[in-house]
Motif scaffolding. Structure first.
Motif, mmCIF file in Angstrom:
data_model
loop_
_atom_site.group_PDB
_atom_site.id
_atom_site.type_symbol
_atom_site.label_atom_id
_atom_site.label_comp_id
_atom_site.label_asym_id
_atom_site.label_seq_id
_atom_site.Cartn_x
_atom_site.Cartn_y
_atom_site.Cartn_z
ATOM 1 N N ARG A 1 -6.464 -54.189 11.063
ATOM 2 C CA ARG A 1 -5.257 -54.836 11.584
ATOM 3 C C ARG A 1 -5.069 -56.218 10.962
ATOM 4 N N GLY A 2 -5.342 -56.307 9.673
ATOM 5 C CA GLY A 2 -5.096 -57.536 8.940
ATOM 6 C C GLY A 2 -6.183 -58.582 9.045
ATOM 7 N N ARG A 3 -7.241 -58.307 9.792
ATOM 8 C CA ARG A 3 -8.330 -59.263 9.936
ATOM 9 C C ARG A 3 -9.534 -58.813 9.115
ATOM 10 N N THR A 4 -10.138 -59.757 8.407
ATOM 11 C CA THR A 4 -11.254 -59.424 7.523
ATOM 12 C C THR A 4 -12.476 -59.001 8.318
ATOM 13 N N VAL A 5 -13.051 -57.873 7.921
ATOM 14 C CA VAL A 5 -14.309 -57.389 8.480
ATOM 15 C C VAL A 5 -15.449 -57.727 7.527
ATOM 16 N N LEU A 6 -15.249 -57.462 6.228
ATOM 17 C CA LEU A 6 -16.290 -57.744 5.238
ATOM 18 C C LEU A 6 -15.633 -58.009 3.887
ATOM 19 N N SER A 7 -16.053 -59.063 3.210
ATOM 20 C CA SER A 7 -15.555 -59.393 1.880
ATOM 21 C C SER A 7 -16.725 -59.824 1.012
ATOM 22 N N ARG A 8 -16.842 -59.212 -0.165
ATOM 23 C CA ARG A 8 -17.920 -59.540 -1.083
ATOM 24 C C ARG A 8 -17.427 -59.496 -2.531
ATOM 25 N N ALA A 9 -18.072 -60.282 -3.377
ATOM 26 C CA ALA A 9 -17.783 -60.290 -4.809
ATOM 27 C C ALA A 9 -19.092 -60.402 -5.570
#
Length: 450
Positions: free
Chosen positions: A105-113
């Motif tokens: 719903r548009g909210r970040t759960v997990l972000s990685r690079a």
């Protein structure tokens, strides 16, 4: 081994650069262009009013949709959880280089690079790095066609010859837009035509790429009667983008920017030229694995610009915006969103063994793995369908829509769950199928979450 650079903060705290898009391509000059543009703008306003009216009828405002609680997040999807550890391990073994973004719903759960965008210049990948999308680009083409069907400018049932001339009768008179969208036209992949690679290496403008590719398609025979079988076709989607351009009287590239990227808020997404790809540190170079195991930068061998069939460039956050814009009916009125996402052609379900290989440079990868991903418990799709662009799957009694694709030095995957509005985006500058196990695990965890 690649230098790994995981993003240690939540994606919601990292704002994309929102770089202003540089117009690298000149608009095609047209007689009466002012009238055409005015008509298109009126169509766009009408689309927005229709979508808003239908949303209001559902008792559904944008504020309501943006502020809903994302609900419980499974531990396996959270930072430090099963998926996070799995991707970190792949990157540590130099089996993954790229970005991962999961939202609800548009909210970040997990972000990685992880990994390097340009090893020679020691440029690391970040959440804002642009990646070549390979055939995920076809989702934009399918949306463009649906927008013009919505406005009465195109018909899914019309033949290609209704809109384009110079094609042989077996294509012009018998292949419909429906056939092209569902890969049932009988057309194959122009990249495999004798002389294509040599000709493409000489093209230095967007018009040469579009027109030169069309010339090769005109000389291609059909592999079967339209509708008689299913064969993944880059040529079919090139024809679709060419039809969009002819009907609207503007270049395919300008249409995509103005009617898809801009309304979806995809400020960093564009069709990037090869010279910019080589020099821009914000764009990931493609690294192709050799038999020796060495990964070689292949950016010098790329065609001047992508096409409606493949190689737009985007970031993980922009692709998340695209997915939410589509699911929230911002790009199409609700009935046309449902038409695009509706199952059109049943697809077989692999039960074991390695994933099927597509011989085309921008061929697809199924959205789910043939074997259960690490961790087990992958609920197998109960049914799979080719939709108008994405592949739809019924997973744990719920729909999910996605597209996976790849080429040498390119591997991309996007998965959209209307129920719960989960979005999974994985982009990599390693070879085809690199993202498959990551998408597979993420999809299992989301399906369990419900």
């Amino acid at each position: 081994m690649a230098h790994d650079t995981p993003s240690t903060s939540a994606r919601s705290t990292v704002r994309p650069s929102r770089r202003s898009i540089i117009g690298l391509l000149a608009a095609v000059p047209l007689a009466g262009a002012g009238i055409l543009v005015a008509s298109e703008d009126a169509d766009a306003n009408a689309d927005a009013r229709t979508a808003a009216a239908e949303g209001t009828a559902r008792g559904d405002t944008r504020a309501d949709r943006d502020t809903r609680s994302p609900g419980p997040i499974p531990a396996g999807l959270r930072p430090g959880g099963e998926l996070d550890r799995f991707v970190a391990n792949l990157a540590a073994r130099d089996e993954f280089s790229g970005t991962l973004l999961i939202t609800r719903r548009g909210r970040t759960v997990l972000s990685r690079a992880y990994g390097m965008a340009d090893r020679r210049r020691d440029v690391p990948i970040t959440p804002d790095t642009l990646f070549a999308l390979a055939s995920v680009t076809k989702l934009f083409t399918a949306v463009a066609v649906a927008q013009l069907v919505q406005r009465g400018r195109l018909s899914y049932a019309s033949t290609v010859g209704t809109y384009l001339d110079g094609l042989p009768a077996e294509i012009a008179d018998h292949v419909t837009l429906h056939h092209l969208l569902t890969h049932t036209s009988g057309l194959g992949n122009h990249q495999q035509a004798p002389g294509f690679e040599e000709a493409a290496a000489t093209w230095t403008t967007a018009d040469q790429v579009m027109d030169g590719t069309l010339d090769f398609i005109r000389r291609m025979p059909l592999s079967f009667a339209p509708g008689a079988a299913n064969l993944y076709s880059n040529s079919g989607y090139h024809l679709l983008g060419t039809i969009v351009a002819r009907v609207c009287g503007r270049s395919w590239f300008d249409y995509a920017r103005e009617r898809i990227f801009r309304p979806a808020g995809m400020a960093d997404t564009d069709f990037v030229t090869a010279p910019r790809w080589r020099r821009d540190p914000g764009i990931a170079h493609p690294y192709v694995k050799q038999p020796s195991g060495e990964r070689v930068d292949d950016v010098a061998g790329r065609v001047f610009i992508g096409t409606p069939a493949g190689d737009a460039f985007s970031t993980a956050s922009d692709m998340d915006r695209f997915a939410r814009a589509l699911l929230r009916d911002k790009l199409l009125a609700p009935p046309f969103t449902r038409t695009l996402l509706g199952g059109k052609l049943p697809l077989g379900l692999p039960t074991s063994g390695p994933p099927p290989k597509d011989p085309s440079p921008t061929g697809p990868s199924p959205t789910g793995p043939a074997d259960p991903p690490p961790g087990g418990g992958d609920p197998r799709p109960q049914a799979m369908f080719q939709c108008y662009g994405p592949i739809g799957a019924v997973l744990a009694d719920r729909w999910t829509f996605g597209h996976g694709s790849g080429a040498p030095g390119e591997s991309t995957g996007i998965e959209m769950f209307p129920h719960g509005e989960w979005v999974i985006v994985v982009l990599s500058n390693y070879d085809q199928d690199t993202v498959r196990p990551v998408v597979g695990m993420a999809r299992r965890l989301v399906a369990v979450a419900g």
